[in-house]
Enzyme design. Structure first.
Site, mmCIF file in Angstrom:
data_model
loop_
_atom_site.group_PDB
_atom_site.id
_atom_site.type_symbol
_atom_site.label_atom_id
_atom_site.label_comp_id
_atom_site.label_asym_id
_atom_site.label_seq_id
_atom_site.Cartn_x
_atom_site.Cartn_y
_atom_site.Cartn_z
ATOM 1 N N LYS A 17 -19.431 -49.859 60.846
ATOM 2 C CA LYS A 17 -19.778 -48.851 59.966
ATOM 3 C C LYS A 17 -20.163 -49.473 58.740
ATOM 4 O O LYS A 17 -19.429 -49.682 57.660
ATOM 5 C CB LYS A 17 -18.470 -47.869 59.603
ATOM 6 C CG LYS A 17 -18.775 -46.558 58.671
ATOM 7 C CD LYS A 17 -17.742 -45.844 58.153
ATOM 8 C CE LYS A 17 -18.254 -44.983 56.985
ATOM 9 N NZ LYS A 17 -19.285 -45.797 55.736
ATOM 10 N N GLU A 50 -10.305 -57.197 52.623
ATOM 11 C CA GLU A 50 -10.842 -57.875 51.154
ATOM 12 C C GLU A 50 -11.014 -56.696 50.224
ATOM 13 O O GLU A 50 -11.960 -55.847 50.485
ATOM 14 C CB GLU A 50 -12.099 -58.869 51.383
ATOM 15 C CG GLU A 50 -12.382 -59.401 49.922
ATOM 16 C CD GLU A 50 -13.856 -60.399 50.058
ATOM 17 O OE1 GLU A 50 -14.565 -59.790 49.334
ATOM 18 O OE2 GLU A 50 -13.628 -61.126 51.157
ATOM 19 N N CYS A 67 -17.407 -58.288 44.247
ATOM 20 C CA CYS A 67 -16.140 -58.042 43.934
ATOM 21 C C CYS A 67 -15.461 -59.581 43.429
ATOM 22 O O CYS A 67 -14.303 -59.464 43.060
ATOM 23 C CB CYS A 67 -15.363 -57.941 45.357
ATOM 24 S SG CYS A 67 -15.835 -59.096 46.671
ATOM 25 N N GLU A 118 -11.100 -52.380 37.393
ATOM 26 C CA GLU A 118 -12.533 -52.927 37.850
ATOM 27 C C GLU A 118 -13.444 -52.328 37.477
ATOM 28 O O GLU A 118 -13.600 -50.982 37.676
ATOM 29 C CB GLU A 118 -12.356 -53.333 39.427
ATOM 30 C CG GLU A 118 -13.602 -54.203 39.813
ATOM 31 C CD GLU A 118 -13.338 -54.159 41.393
ATOM 32 O OE1 GLU A 118 -14.092 -55.269 41.901
ATOM 33 O OE2 GLU A 118 -12.722 -53.339 42.035
#
Length: 526
Positions: free
Chosen positions: A190, A263, A297, A395
């Site tokens: 996906k 992750e 990231c 973040e």
């Protein structure tokens, strides 16, 4: 408020041919009842229309994948790696085509699209060269040397669900799918709807290079529609995305005891030590903070600069940031591209505006640039950031970095580790040995010395992943392939059984075994 002297150069004049879009869309598992239009972030105009998958489409994709996987697993590893050995040459030959697709669907600068190209090419080649060795049966030491013979076998998990993010769609799709397939699995993949074209492109290419159809199935749609059947039918789940999303997946698969790798997010620190080369560090910091407009990231969002070099380093870093070139060209002229989603632009704007309202100082950037494109935001450097600001600990995932001054190593280690995240970190010093000692104290899955992120990430022989709430499991290295397998031990006993012979009582047998242990230790057999 200081602003970078950025300017748009070139325009994204090229579009994707309709016959290419149609061919790529044909690889989506969908009945075609619903569609989605993908906009180009550079302009906001429609780039492509693709069919969406339903829950039933996902279930049917699993049925096809399970059938294909059984035949695929029966092949030798040498047969399974052949399409991936061919892939490296094919990618190099068709580099311009995939770079265009990546840029047009993500809005990133071409130099950052090139990173994705390199990742897929080199990572898939790494595993193609090593898969046979990593997967071969291994002899292990038995309980009684010479009498107990043990073999470790590796079997594929079955059908792997792989959920890839939108920020690095080509790299974080294909470079994880390649080892999963080489290990003998099928994959239900996906990708994010916005950035599915690059994944479909490499799937189309691999089929051309000999990968059996049905082995890699692509489903496209919202998690609310296809998320449950995607995860509920998987034999293993691999996810790259937000920490919130990773926790939701872990909860979903826990009742079935299905293994997973995640992750997740990061709030990555960079430490500038007092002996750092100011010019080299300042240039490296630009790349570390603003690659892919900070939508990475492992990019740097917190920068700790030693007080001895702060007043020298910061002006040079800010000067370089102000001189960055933003643009929409399909060439290597731009140093930074666009954000990909409007929601990401909103999040960056919200973080920066709140920080400024609460006392942060803007040293560079600090505003959107709709004159370049609808989702552009200037590379931004802030000082005087504190815990009252969302940007301090959360973040941002955009082109924003906060600068902090520090005095000694114990202080900076404590501040670098003061976060629920632990994905990546960066240390800059002229003394690499000192840098390694400091790196070992930082709670992050990868730490780079005199580089922002690439030195560790692109070293494919070494594992990459997060500590704390930045993830579970690793990609790259042996684990990046072996995590997609079930390990089995087969042990056979020869000559002597693991119980006393009929003529010897258990007391004497126990004494003999105890004496044997001492003897095996002395002879270093055990």
């Amino acid at each position: 408020m200081a602003s970078p002297t950025v300017r748009a150069e070139g325009a994204a004049e090229r579009t994707l041919p309709q016959n290419l879009i149609d061919r790529l869309a044909s690889h989506i598992a969908s009945d075609g009842a619903d569609t989605a239009t993908i906009p180009c972030p550079f302009t906001g105009e429609a780039l492509a229309t693709v069919p969406l998958s339903s829950a039933d489409d996902v279930r049917e994709a699993y049925a096809r994948a399970q059938k294909a996987q059984k035949a695929w697993a029966r092949l030798t590893v040498g047969e399974r790696v052949k399409p991936f050995l061919r892939l490296a040459d094919a990618l190099v030959d068709r580099r311009e085509e995939i770079l265009d697709i990546i840029q047009l669907e993500t809005g990133k600068a071409r130099r950052h699209a090139m990173e994705e190209f390199l990742d897929v090419t080199l990572c898939s080649l790494y595993y193609a060269r090593r898969a046979a060795r990593l997967l071969k049966p291994r002899r292990r030491q038995g309980m009684l040397p010479g009498l107990t013979r043990v073999q470790e076998l590796r079997h594929p998990k079955g059908v792997v669900a792989l959920i890839a993010p939108w920020n690095y769609p080509f790299a974080l799709g294909a470079s994880d799918i390649a080892p999963a397939l080489m290990a003998g699995n099928a994959v239900i993949h996906k990708p994010d709807t916005q950035t599915c074209l690059s994944s479909l492109w490499v799937l189309d290419l691999l089929i051309e290079l000999g990968l059996p159809r049905g082995l890699w199935q692509v489903v496209v749609g919202e998690p609310s529609e296809i998320g449950d059947p995607l995860v509920e039918n998987a034999d293993y789940v691999s996810f790259t995305g937000s920490t919130r999303g990773g926790k939701a997946i872990a909860e979903k698969v826990a009742p079935r005891l299905v293994a997973y790798s995640l992750e997740l997010g990061g709030k990555n620190p960079m430490i500038v030590m007092p002996d750092a080369d100011v010019e080299r560090t300042a240039r490296g910091a630009v790349r570390a903070c603003f690659t892919n407009a900070g939508q990475l990231c492992i990019s740097i969002e917190r920068m700790y600069v030693h007080e001895d070099v702060y007043d020298t380093f910061v002006p040079r870093f800010v000067e370089l940031v102000k001189g960055m070139k933003l643009g929409t060209g399909l060439d290597f002229g731009s140093e930074m591209g666009s954000l990909t989603y409007e929601r990401q632009l909103d999040a960056v704007t919200r973080h920066v505006d709140q920080a400024v309202e609460r006392g942060a100082t803007v040293l560079a950037g600090g505003k959107a640039r709709p004159d370049i494109g609808p989702l552009f935001y200037e590379p931004t450097v802030l000082a005087d950031v504190n815990g009252d600001m969302d940007l301090c600990a959360n973040e941002t995932f955009g082109p924003v970095v906060a600068l902090y001054k520090y005095r000694d190593e114990d202080e900076v280690v404590a501040r670098a580790n003061d976060t629920p995240y632990g994905l990546n970190a960066s240390v800059w010093t002229k003394n690499p040995a000192r840098g390694r000692r400091l790196a070992a104290r930082i709670q992050a899955g990868t730490v780079n010395i005199n580089d922002g992120y690439g030195a560790a990430y692109a070293s494919y022989d070494s594992p990459m992943g997060g500590m704390k709430q930045s993830g579970v499991g690793r990609r790259h290295g042996s684990e990046g392939l072996l995590k997609f397998t079930e390990v089995q031990t087969v042990a056979s006993q020869h000559i002597m059984d693991l119980e006393p012979p009929g003529s010897i009582g258990y007391d004497r047998f126990a004494d003999a075994m105890a004496t044997g242990i001492k003897l095996m230790k002395k002879l270093r057999i055990k």
